[in-house]
Design an enzyme around this catalytic site. Structure first.
Site, short mmCIF file in Angstrom:
data_model
loop_
_atom_site.label_atom_id
_atom_site.label_comp_id
_atom_site.label_asym_id
_atom_site.label_seq_id
_atom_site.Cartn_x
_atom_site.Cartn_y
_atom_site.Cartn_z
N GLY A 35 0.80 -1.22 0.00
CA GLY A 35 0.00 0.00 0.00
C GLY A 35 0.83 1.26 0.00
N TYR A 36 0.17 2.37 0.32
CA TYR A 36 0.74 3.72 0.21
C TYR A 36 1.34 3.86 -1.18
CZ TYR A 36 1.58 8.14 2.43
OH TYR A 36 1.51 9.46 2.76
N LEU A 37 0.48 3.64 -2.14
CA LEU A 37 0.92 3.45 -3.53
C LEU A 37 1.49 4.73 -4.13
CD1 LEU A 37 -2.15 1.34 -4.74
CD2 LEU A 37 0.02 0.51 -3.79
N HIS A 41 4.44 1.70 -7.99
CA HIS A 41 3.43 0.64 -7.91
C HIS A 41 2.49 0.72 -9.12
CE1 HIS A 41 4.12 1.33 -3.43
NE2 HIS A 41 4.37 0.05 -3.55
N ASP A 154 13.65 -3.29 -5.74
CA ASP A 154 13.92 -4.34 -4.75
C ASP A 154 14.59 -5.51 -5.48
OD1 ASP A 154 12.62 -3.26 -2.27
OD2 ASP A 154 10.97 -3.12 -3.69
N GLN A 157 14.94 -8.84 -3.60
CA GLN A 157 13.62 -9.45 -3.44
C GLN A 157 13.19 -10.14 -4.73
OE1 GLN A 157 10.10 -7.72 -1.28
NE2 GLN A 157 9.47 -7.11 -3.32
#
Ligand code: PAF
Length: 286
Positions: A35-37, A41, A154, A157
């Site tokens: 979230g907190y796009l 994103h 990332d 990741q």
């Protein structure tokens, strides 16, 4: 006209919705997020829109990927604002589970990817990648996507998740999108909003250092990975009062091993603290 996406908190209901659509022959592209796009994103969502018939986004701040002294409590959350941003894209379902929904009482299972999680953020954030791979596996099992899209910021990741998908035979394809940046080069991150005015001004020093050493490698003015690391660290130290380097390291993009010379795909990865805020970035050198 913008239309707000369907929001489901419950995994059984999400799974049923997905099964019905799969039965109708629809393909699904999935964007997992906390979230907190931001525009980074949204670039993943845009890519997902192109990959499959339906786009599913998850919004879940996963507690198990935060260390005890990290920012789980403060991590920014704003579901209404996120849904408003997603309304400008074709998002068919937003999955927003609670902690109870994702980690039922007595939860004791962990997915651990070995070796690739040893360097960089894996070394500095013990348990972080176990939290990521466990939640991403669970999300893959619930959403059952044909594609899942991750950001290249990332970098570790992405490598870890690709390996996990291969090793555990998840039946989906991992796709990625390049890092989206502010006009001064700073990589977009939900954590940028923690930065003070002075820190925000200095934070682009990370990308400046990465780009500068890439140039020097291309011009053959730097010829070894250890010189790259030293030069990048010096650039950061000379151009910022508040930056504290966590790591700056050259690695092989394929297996995340340390490199002694520039292989086909060498990546320079960086993590730098500005106050308590830890920012990461990376650049492909060769
Ligand atoms: O990259 C992130 O935002 C998170 O690590 C992810 C993949 C959504 C898992 O919680």
């Amino acid at each position: 006209m913008n239309s707000f996406p369907k929001v489901i908190k419950n995994k059984k209901i999400s799974r049923n919705w997905i099964l019905q659509n799969k039965f109708r022959g629809k393909t699904i592209a999935f964007v997992p997020t906390m979230g907190y796009l931001h525009k980074g994103h949204l670039a993943l969502v845009e890519k997902a829109n192109k990959l499959a018939d339906l786009t599913v986004v998850s919004i879940y701040v996963n507690p198990t990927q935060f260390g005890p002294n990290e920012d789980f409590q403060e991590y920014p959350r704003n579901l209404d604002q996120d849904l408003e941003k997603l309304a400008t894209f074709n998002v068919d379902l937003v999955f927003t589970p609670s902690d109870k929904e994702m980690y039922s009482e007595g939860f004791v299972t962990t997915i651990h990817v070995d070796k690739l999680t040893a360097p960089l953020c894996g070394a500095r954030r013990p348990g972080h990648f176990d939290g990521v791979t466990t939640i991403v596996s669970k999300l893959f099992n619930i959403i059952n996507p044909d594609f899942a899209v991750f950001g290249e910021k990332d970098f570790q990741q992405l490598a870890v998740i690709k390996r996990m998908v291969k090793d555990l035979d998840f039946n989906l394809k991992i796709e990625s999108c390049p890092t989206i940046r502010e006009s001064d080069g700073l990589a977009l991150s939900s954590r940028n909003q923690y930065l003070t005015g002075k820190q925000r001004k200095e934070a682009p020093v990370i990308v400046k250092a990465l780009r500068r050493v890439k140039e020097l490698v291309a011009q053959k003015q730097i010829t070894t990975p250890s010189e790259v690391e030293t030069r990048a660290k010096n650039i950061i130290k000379q151009n910022s009062n508040c930056a504290k380097i966590d790591y700056i390291q050259c690695l092989s993009a394929d297996n995340l091993h340390e490199v002694n010379n520039f292989e086909n795909s060498t990546v320079l990865a960086a993590a730098v603290f500005f106050g308590k805020t830890r920012l990461i970035d990376n650049i492909k050198l060769t």
